[in-house]
Design a protein around this motif. Sequence first.
Motif, mmCIF file in Angstrom:
data_model
loop_
_atom_site.group_PDB
_atom_site.id
_atom_site.type_symbol
_atom_site.label_atom_id
_atom_site.label_comp_id
_atom_site.label_asym_id
_atom_site.label_seq_id
_atom_site.Cartn_x
_atom_site.Cartn_y
_atom_site.Cartn_z
ATOM 1 N N VAL A 4 38.669 22.668 52.296
ATOM 2 C CA VAL A 4 39.862 22.477 53.124
ATOM 3 C C VAL A 4 40.316 21.023 53.087
ATOM 4 N N THR A 59 34.713 27.141 60.000
ATOM 5 C CA THR A 59 34.810 25.876 59.272
ATOM 6 C C THR A 59 33.584 25.018 59.538
ATOM 7 N N ALA A 104 32.526 29.195 49.794
ATOM 8 C CA ALA A 104 33.464 28.604 50.749
ATOM 9 C C ALA A 104 34.709 28.100 50.030
ATOM 10 N N ALA A 162 35.526 19.136 54.442
ATOM 11 C CA ALA A 162 35.570 20.265 55.365
ATOM 12 C C ALA A 162 35.763 21.515 54.525
ATOM 13 N N VAL A 163 35.043 22.565 54.876
ATOM 14 C CA VAL A 163 35.142 23.834 54.159
ATOM 15 C C VAL A 163 35.403 24.962 55.151
ATOM 16 N N ALA A 164 35.867 26.097 54.631
ATOM 17 C CA ALA A 164 36.103 27.274 55.458
ATOM 18 C C ALA A 164 35.495 28.496 54.779
ATOM 19 N N GLU A 223 32.083 20.780 58.584
ATOM 20 C CA GLU A 223 32.349 19.460 58.010
ATOM 21 C C GLU A 223 31.033 18.794 57.653
ATOM 22 N N ALA A 257 28.895 28.233 55.755
ATOM 23 C CA ALA A 257 29.859 27.130 55.785
ATOM 24 C C ALA A 257 29.148 25.784 55.853
ATOM 25 N N ALA A 272 29.398 22.971 52.959
ATOM 26 C CA ALA A 272 29.927 21.637 53.277
ATOM 27 C C ALA A 272 28.946 20.560 52.838
ATOM 28 N N GLU A 306 37.967 32.704 60.759
ATOM 29 C CA GLU A 306 37.525 31.827 59.684
ATOM 30 C C GLU A 306 36.633 30.751 60.297
#
Length: 117
Positions: A82, A105, A79, A94-96, A107, A43, A47, A103
């Motif tokens: 988000v 996350t 990813a 931001a990714v998940a 940033e 993640a 990001a 999950e």
Amino acid sequence: MPGPLGSEGGAASVLALAIIGAVVALAAASIAVLGGLVASQVAANAADAAALAAADALSGVVPADPCGIARTAAERNGARLVRCELAGPAASVAVAVAAPFAEVTAESRAGPPGWEG
């Protein structure tokens, strides 16, 4: 002749099964924790890549939609994008990532040095 409490035959087998069960449980827990750590690193990397891609598009280095290219970069790194926010020449994303039990996350922000916007 058996002792006062009876035969102790098979006691070592029960103890061996208990030890094997404990080792298997510990291994399963370790795999879950390590899976979460790997997902966290995936993640963070995704990001960073997505934020850098969006910032490159904002600066004109790459002719593309900043959030669109951030989404592509996140997906190529395993990813899901988000959030994508643009502020002047800087991009915040931001990714998940799916982990074994939840999950994860992450940033990231990218832009020119010293930009406070």
